[in-house]
Each structure stands twice: as structure tokens, then as C-alpha cells.
Design an enzyme around this catalytic site. Structure first.
Site, PDB file in Angstrom:
ATOM      1  N   VAL A   1      -2.170  -7.564  -3.838  1.00 57.68           N
ATOM      2  CA  VAL A   1      -1.877  -8.618  -2.865  1.00 57.68           C
ATOM      3  C   VAL A   1      -3.165  -9.361  -2.542  1.00 57.68           C
ATOM      4  O   VAL A   1      -4.229  -8.765  -2.360  1.00 57.68           O
ATOM      5  CB  VAL A   1      -1.246  -8.000  -1.588  1.00 57.68           C
TER       6      VAL A   1
ATOM      7  N   GLU B   1     -18.764  17.550   3.343  1.00 61.83           N
ATOM      8  CA  GLU B   1     -18.084  18.333   2.290  1.00 61.83           C
ATOM      9  C   GLU B   1     -18.734  18.103   0.927  1.00 61.83           C
ATOM     10  O   GLU B   1     -18.823  19.028   0.118  1.00 61.83           O
ATOM     11  CB  GLU B   1     -16.567  18.106   2.291  1.00 61.83           C
TER      12      GLU B   1
ATOM     13  N   GLY C   1       0.821  -1.206   0.000  1.00 61.58           N
ATOM     14  CA  GLY C   1       0.000   0.000   0.000  1.00 61.58           C
ATOM     15  C   GLY C   1       0.856   1.256   0.000  1.00 61.58           C
ATOM     16  O   GLY C   1       1.732   1.418   0.859  1.00 61.58           O
TER      17      GLY C   1
ATOM     18  N   ASP D   1      -5.302   2.981   8.352  1.00 59.47           N
ATOM     19  CA  ASP D   1      -6.724   2.668   8.544  1.00 59.47           C
ATOM     20  C   ASP D   1      -6.965   1.187   8.834  1.00 59.47           C
ATOM     21  O   ASP D   1      -8.024   0.810   9.328  1.00 59.47           O
ATOM     22  CB  ASP D   1      -7.522   3.041   7.279  1.00 59.47           C
TER      23      ASP D   1
ATOM     24  N   ALA E   1      -5.576  10.730   8.079  1.00 61.61           N
ATOM     25  CA  ALA E   1      -4.270  10.753   7.416  1.00 61.61           C
ATOM     26  C   ALA E   1      -3.108  10.965   8.396  1.00 61.61           C
ATOM     27  O   ALA E   1      -2.100  10.258   8.301  1.00 61.61           O
ATOM     28  CB  ALA E   1      -4.277  11.820   6.317  1.00 61.61           C
TER      29      ALA E   1
ATOM     30  N   GLY F   1      -0.414   4.350   0.324  1.00 62.84           N
ATOM     31  CA  GLY F   1      -1.267   5.439   0.802  1.00 62.84           C
ATOM     32  C   GLY F   1      -0.434   6.304   1.744  1.00 62.84           C
ATOM     33  O   GLY F   1       0.795   6.307   1.693  1.00 62.84           O
ATOM     34  N   PHE F   2      -1.131   7.002   2.646  1.00 65.18           N
ATOM     35  CA  PHE F   2      -0.417   7.888   3.574  1.00 65.18           C
ATOM     36  C   PHE F   2       0.564   7.105   4.435  1.00 65.18           C
ATOM     37  O   PHE F   2       1.697   7.526   4.650  1.00 65.18           O
ATOM     38  CB  PHE F   2      -1.426   8.615   4.469  1.00 65.18           C
TER      39      PHE F   2
HETATM   40  C1  LIG Z   1     -13.205  10.890   0.800  1.00 60.33           C
HETATM   41  C2  LIG Z   1     -12.244  10.875   1.952  1.00 60.33           C
HETATM   42  C3  LIG Z   1     -11.905  12.068   2.595  1.00 60.33           C
HETATM   43  C4  LIG Z   1     -11.007  12.064   3.650  1.00 60.33           C
HETATM   44  N1  LIG Z   1     -10.706  13.257   4.244  1.00 60.33           N
HETATM   45  C5  LIG Z   1      -9.774  13.278   5.230  1.00 60.33           C
HETATM   46  C6  LIG Z   1      -9.362  14.526   5.815  1.00 60.33           C
HETATM   47  O1  LIG Z   1      -9.853  15.590   5.435  1.00 60.33           O
HETATM   48  N2  LIG Z   1      -8.407  14.480   6.775  1.00 60.33           N
HETATM   49  C7  LIG Z   1      -7.841  13.313   7.204  1.00 60.33           C
HETATM   50  O2  LIG Z   1      -6.968  13.334   8.070  1.00 60.33           O
HETATM   51  N3  LIG Z   1      -8.226  12.133   6.692  1.00 60.33           N
HETATM   52  C8  LIG Z   1      -9.161  12.070   5.708  1.00 60.33           C
HETATM   53  N4  LIG Z   1      -9.548  10.878   5.166  1.00 60.33           N
HETATM   54  C9  LIG Z   1      -8.985   9.630   5.722  1.00 60.33           C
HETATM   55  C10 LIG Z   1      -7.607   9.358   5.192  1.00 60.33           C
HETATM   56  O3  LIG Z   1      -7.591   9.510   3.789  1.00 60.33           O
HETATM   57  C11 LIG Z   1      -7.208   7.934   5.588  1.00 60.33           C
HETATM   58  O4  LIG Z   1      -7.191   7.875   7.002  1.00 60.33           O
HETATM   59  C12 LIG Z   1      -5.856   7.577   5.037  1.00 60.33           C
HETATM   60  O5  LIG Z   1      -5.883   7.559   3.623  1.00 60.33           O
HETATM   61  C13 LIG Z   1      -5.392   6.208   5.552  1.00 60.33           C
HETATM   62  O6  LIG Z   1      -4.130   5.941   5.036  1.00 60.33           O
HETATM   63  P1  LIG Z   1      -3.680   4.452   4.727  1.00 60.33           P
HETATM   64  O7  LIG Z   1      -2.277   4.550   4.242  1.00 60.33           O
HETATM   65  O8  LIG Z   1      -3.976   3.595   5.901  1.00 60.33           O
HETATM   66  O9  LIG Z   1      -4.632   3.955   3.563  1.00 60.33           O
HETATM   67  P2  LIG Z   1      -4.858   4.549   2.103  1.00 60.33           P
HETATM   68  O10 LIG Z   1      -4.409   5.956   2.013  1.00 60.33           O
HETATM   69  O11 LIG Z   1      -6.267   4.228   1.785  1.00 60.33           O
HETATM   70  O12 LIG Z   1      -3.885   3.670   1.185  1.00 60.33           O
HETATM   71  C14 LIG Z   1      -4.064   2.311   0.996  1.00 60.33           C
HETATM   72  C15 LIG Z   1      -3.268   1.904  -0.238  1.00 60.33           C
HETATM   73  O13 LIG Z   1      -3.270   0.490  -0.315  1.00 60.33           O
HETATM   74  C16 LIG Z   1      -3.505   0.073  -1.637  1.00 60.33           C
HETATM   75  N5  LIG Z   1      -4.114  -1.263  -1.584  1.00 60.33           N
HETATM   76  C17 LIG Z   1      -5.296  -1.606  -1.023  1.00 60.33           C
HETATM   77  N6  LIG Z   1      -5.493  -2.932  -1.148  1.00 60.33           N
HETATM   78  C18 LIG Z   1      -4.416  -3.435  -1.791  1.00 60.33           C
HETATM   79  C19 LIG Z   1      -4.046  -4.740  -2.224  1.00 60.33           C
HETATM   80  N7  LIG Z   1      -4.826  -5.793  -1.996  1.00 60.33           N
HETATM   81  N8  LIG Z   1      -2.878  -4.901  -2.873  1.00 60.33           N
HETATM   82  C20 LIG Z   1      -2.060  -3.826  -3.123  1.00 60.33           C
HETATM   83  N9  LIG Z   1      -2.372  -2.574  -2.735  1.00 60.33           N
HETATM   84  C21 LIG Z   1      -3.525  -2.375  -2.072  1.00 60.33           C
HETATM   85  C22 LIG Z   1      -4.440   1.138  -2.191  1.00 60.33           C
HETATM   86  O14 LIG Z   1      -4.391   1.173  -3.604  1.00 60.33           O
HETATM   87  C23 LIG Z   1      -3.885   2.395  -1.541  1.00 60.33           C
HETATM   88  O15 LIG Z   1      -2.896   3.007  -2.334  1.00 60.33           O
HETATM   89  C24 LIG Z   1     -10.448  10.847   4.099  1.00 60.33           C
HETATM   90  C25 LIG Z   1     -10.776   9.640   3.458  1.00 60.33           C
HETATM   91  C26 LIG Z   1     -11.657   9.668   2.395  1.00 60.33           C
HETATM   92  C27 LIG Z   1     -12.011   8.368   1.703  1.00 60.33           C
END
Ligand SMILES: Cc1cc2nc3c(=O)[nH]c(=O)nc-3n(C[C@H](O)[C@H](O)[C@H](O)COP(=O)(O)OP(=O)(O)OC[C@H]3O[C@@H](n4cnc5c(N)ncnc54)[C@H](O)[C@@H]3O)c2cc1C
Length: 449
Positions: free
Chosen positions: A83, A175, A15, A304, A321, A17-18
Site C-alpha cells: 500500500v 535478548e 497488514g 504499533d 504484541a 501482523g498481530f
Molecule cells: C525483534 C522484535 C522483538 C519483539 N519482541 C516482542 C515480545 O517479546 N513481546 C511483545 O509483546 N512484543 C514484541 N515485539 C513487538 C511486537 O512484535 C509488535 O508490537 C507487533 O508486531 C505489532 O503488531 P502490528 O500488527 O501492529 O504490526 P506488525 O506485526 O509489524 O505487522 C505489520 C504488517 O504490515 C505489513 N505492512 C507494512 N507496511 C505495509 C504496506 N505499505 N503495505 C502492505 N503491508 C504492509 C507488514 O508486512 C506486516 O506484516 C517485538 C518486536 C520486534 C521487532
């Protein structure tokens, strides 16, 4: 990755993401061979997805290619792949194409997805917002609703207002509803000849007693007032019992919905359950204080997907995030401590405050005991979102877009891409549709069946 050609430990991060990106940046400082695997080639800045969904920004302005973001770290490589399975005993991760990746350390950061509370059949009609694809699909439906209403009014001479129903009064629902109100009342106001977009009805449904329940009651109240000033109708304690073509049910009451948007539920990525360790009801992995999985100190779960209580408050750390970024950094830092034969440290979240935007010049913010709402909170929100946006180019572009939009009320990305079928647009209107459209409807019905 599959053959250990030297003694450098292999770190696999799932992943980008953040959490995953922060983990990779910190881990790159150590003597590790790092692979980041993601099923998409881009990192998505989810907090600004609603701007893409409401035609304010283009996808390229809120997403960045993972390869580009991580290019400066010579010990990090990037793989595109989904994955699918884990073998924690053999330290092996399986991809959907059948190939395996071996690791010495593993960080799982695959995030969360929508939850329809057991009603997955609602998904086709009420799209959630999590990916760039979701955002462009919502944008398509929103803009299409106005186009179809205009065509219907042109043909029949009778104009019906467009109805948007947003389910879920958390930050995303708020929003979306606020910005839709702004789009209808300002950006589209003089663009149509037969309908008046200012008559658009926007209804925000929240199942609990107040919107933004994670914020203090005074900020929830302020957010509701700011939404109502923008023309959004807010209904609390309104549990949705059905999502059907063109309508939403709350108990026995039927509410018209040209477009329904889902912002009500979140569940963890399915990879949590596939790890075969203890998860909570939402599928989040219950992690140890150092963010590793009990019984597997070489496996970390962050962002998350992780369930960790704040030791100070006893509350579950929220899906935000900053939590994900700090956890990603901390997991990699603890791996660095292993390599230096130092003791791992437990994770402590540093809360710098939370904020939610409602629309143009409208927002709320909580920073410690300080509660701010209105224009000042909105300026703070703008500043934080531009600062954390990934990529310098994106920061400049978004700043320019917002300045332009603030001055002109225009939204630059008003593109309908893909099909011109709108789920739920009523049967009478469909009589006039082309054969191509009927095929599209059949496909959508087949997906629903
Ligand atoms: C619409 C929306 C608005 C938001 N607004 C805010 C805000 O204003 N402020 C704030 O703090 N937070 C906000 N959030 C929450 C924040 O975006 C999440 O808490 C944050 O993205 C979590 O980070 P993460 O790295 O855990 O997951 P993510 O950022 O979701 O990243 C997960 C990554 O894993 C990858 N992935 C998933 N499954 C697989 C797999 N099986 N194989 C390979 N790759 C995979 C995905 O493609 C992705 O790139 C918001 C969320 C959303 C949906």
C-alpha cells in the site's frame, strides 16, 4: 474488491501482523467481504526473530503464510501488495503497482520500523531486526565474523577476538546480546581451530541510565546481572554518536565492532503520515477511544501504528504484541456493532504482564505486582511464546528445537547465505579477497553513498 457486486460491506485490512490477523479473525464472524493486503506473503512472529538472527531457529519456524493462516475464513481473501497511498474521501487505497482497492471500512495495521534518529546512513552498517530478511542478514554477519576471524588467524597466525556491539538496551537488544554470548561461549566453542569464540567481546550500549527502562528498576538490575554473568559488557548512559565501518563511537571514544546491531529506535510505518491525519512525533496516528481516526469513523488504525493513551494510567499503550492483538480484535468488533446498529465501545487494554528473555534459563517477568527473574521467568517466557506462535506445526517444531538446543547447546540453523562480504571488515583482510568480493563491497559502498 473494486466493484461492489452486492450490498455486503467491504472491509480492507492493511497488514497481516498481530493486529491485522486478529482483526480478520474477528471480522470474519460478520457479514463482511474482507480483504487482507500485505506486502509480504507471510506473517512474522517478531518476538522470536532474534532466534533466527542467532541461528537457533529457521525462518520457516517463526513465520507462517498469511493465506494458510486465514484459509478457514470463507469471507476473507488475501492479496500480496504494498500500500502506497490513501484517498479517504473516495474510500480508496492505492498500491505501489498503481492499482486501487475500494473499501467501506478500513483497518490500517502496518506496524512500525527502525529509527536511526536522523542517521539513515548507519543502517547499512548496523542492521536492525524487524523482518525475516533482517534476521537472516544479521545471522549471516554474526557467523561470517567468526569465519573471517578464523581465516585471518589461519593465514597470519594471530587471532583477534570478534567484537559485537549491540546498540539499544530494550528487550530486543538484551535478548540479542544475551544469546550472542551463549552462541560464542557454548554453541561455537569447539568448532574452530585458530580462534577461541569464548574470547568474543559483546558490548551492549544503552543511551539511558538503565537497560529495559520500561520495566521496574529491580528487574532492570536483575537483567543486567544476568547479562554480565553470561559475559556481556553493559554500558549505560552511552549515547552512540557514530557508526562507522568496523567501529562505533560513543562521544569521542572509538569502540571496535566486527558487527554492529541496531536495537535502539522505532518509528511508525510511513502509512501513518500518508493517511493525512494527525500523527505524533514517531509517526503514530492519534486515534479516538474506539480506535477510529477522528473525522473518519470508517477508518481504524491499530497496533504499533496507533497512538492511544491508557485511560487508567494516562500512559501511551506500548508497542507490544498483546496490545496489537487486542486492538485488532476490538476494531473489528466495533465494526460488527455498527452492522448490528449498536453503539461502539471504547478500547480498554487488558495487561496480562510483560516479559523479556536474556538467554538460556535467564529472563525477567512482570505480572501485576509480581516480579520474577531467572529460570522461572524463562520457563514462563518459553510457555507464552510457544502458546502464541502462529501455526500448530511451528509450535511443535520450536518446542523440539528448544529442547534439543537446551540439552546439547547446539544451534541448528548456522547457515551463511548470500554474500561473504562483511561491512567494516578491515582493509588488510580485504587484500586477499576475490574479485567477486570487491564487486560486493563496491555495491555496498554505493548503497551507503
Ligand atoms: C525483534 C522484535 C522483538 C519483539 N519482541 C516482542 C515480545 O517479546 N513481546 C511483545 O509483546 N512484543 C514484541 N515485539 C513487538 C511486537 O512484535 C509488535 O508490537 C507487533 O508486531 C505489532 O503488531 P502490528 O500488527 O501492529 O504490526 P506488525 O506485526 O509489524 O505487522 C505489520 C504488517 O504490515 C505489513 N505492512 C507494512 N507496511 C505495509 C504496506 N505499505 N503495505 C502492505 N503491508 C504492509 C507488514 O508486512 C506486516 O506484516 C517485538 C518486536 C520486534 C521487532
Amino acid at each position: 474488491m473494486n466493484t461492489s457486486q452486492n450490498s455486503v460491506p467491504r472491509l480492507l485490512i492493511i497488514g497481516a501482523g498481530f493486529a491485522g490477523l486478529k482483526a480478520a479473525a474477528e471480522a470474519a464472524k460478520y457479514n463482511l467481504a474482507i480483504t487482507v493486503v500485505d506486502r509480504r506473503n507471510h506473517h512474522t512472529f517478531q518476538p522470536l526473530l532474534y532466534q533466527v538472527a542467532t541461528a537457533g531457529l529457521s525462518p520457516g519456524e517463526i513465520a507462517a503464510p498469511i493465506r494458510g493462516v486465514l484459509r478457514k475464513y470463507s469471507n476473507v481473501e488475501v492479496l500480496l501488495g504494498e500500500v502506497d497511498s490513501f484517498d479517504l474521501e473516495q474510500k480508496k487505497v492505492g498500491l505501489r503497482d498503481g492499482s486501487d482497492l475500494l473499501y467501506d471500512y478500513l483497518i490500517v495495521a502496518s506496524g512500525a520500523t527502525h529509527s536511526y534518529f536522523g542517521h539513515n546512513e548507519w543502517e547499512e552498517l548496523a542492521r536492525g531486526l524487524k523482518t525475516v530478511e533482517d534476521a537472516t542478514e544479521i545471522r549471516r554477519r554474526v557467523l561470517l565474523a567468526f569465519e573471517l576471524a578464523e581465516r585471518q588467524a589461519h593465514i597470519s597466525g594471530h587471532a583477534e577476538p570478534v567484537h559485537f556491539v549491540v546498540v539499544g538496551g530494550g528487550p530486543t537488544g538484551v535478548e540479542l546480546a544475551g544469546t550472542l554470548a551463549e552462541v560464542a561461549s557454548k554453541a561455537l566453542a569447539r568448532n574452530f581451530r585458530h580462534i577461541d569464540p569464548r574470547t568474543t567481546r559483546i558490548l551492549l550500549l544503552e543511551g539511558g541510565p538503565r537497560i529495559l527502562p520500561a520495566y521496574p528498576p529491580d528487574l532492570s538490575r536483575s537483567a543486567q546481572e544476568q547479562l554480565e554473568r553470561l559475559g556481556v559488557q553493559v554500558r549505560t548512559s552511552a549515547q552512540v554518536t557514530g557508526v562507522e565501518p568496523g567501529q562505533v563511537r560513543v562521544g569521542e571514544e572509538i569502540l571496535p565492532a566486527s558487527v554492529t546491531l541496531w536495537a535502539a529506535g522505532v518509528r511508525a510505518s510511513s502509512l501513518g503520515r500518508k493517511l493525512g491525519v494527525e500523527v505524533d512525533r514517531a509517526g503514530r496516528v492519534i486515534v479516538s477511544p474506539d480506535l477510529s481516526v477522528p473525522g473518519h469513523p470508517e477508518v481504524f488504525v491499530v497496533g504499533d501504528l496507533a497512538n492511544l493513551k491508557d485511560p487508567k494510567t494516562g500512559n501511551l499503550l506500548p508497542g507490544l504484541a498483546p496490545v496489537a492483538m487486542q486492538e485488532g480484535h476490538h476494531a473489528a468488533w466495533n465494526i460488527g456493532r455498527d452492522l448490528k446498529s449498536k453503539r461502539r465501545e471504547p478500547f480498554h487494554y487488558i495487561d496480562k504482564g510483560t516479559m523479556a528473555t536474556i538467554g538460556r534459563a535467564a529472563a525477567i517477568a512482570q505480572i501485576g505486582k509480581l516480579h520474577v527473574s531467572g529460570f522461572i521467568a524463562w520457563i514462563m517466557w518459553l510457555f507464552v511464546h510457544i502458546m502464541y506462535l502462529v501455526g500448530f506445526r511451528n509450535r511443535i517444531l520450536v518446542m523440539l528445537e528448544w529442547a534439543w538446543s537446551y540439552l546439547t547447546y547446539q544451534r541448528s540453523a548456522r547457515l551463511i547465505t548470500g554474500s561473504t562480504y562483511l561491512p567494516g571488515w578491515n582493509a588488510q583482510q580485504h587484500e586477499h579477497e576475490s574479485e567477486e568480493l570487491s564487486v560486493e563491497q563496491e555495491r555496498a559502498r554505493a548503497r551507503l553513498a
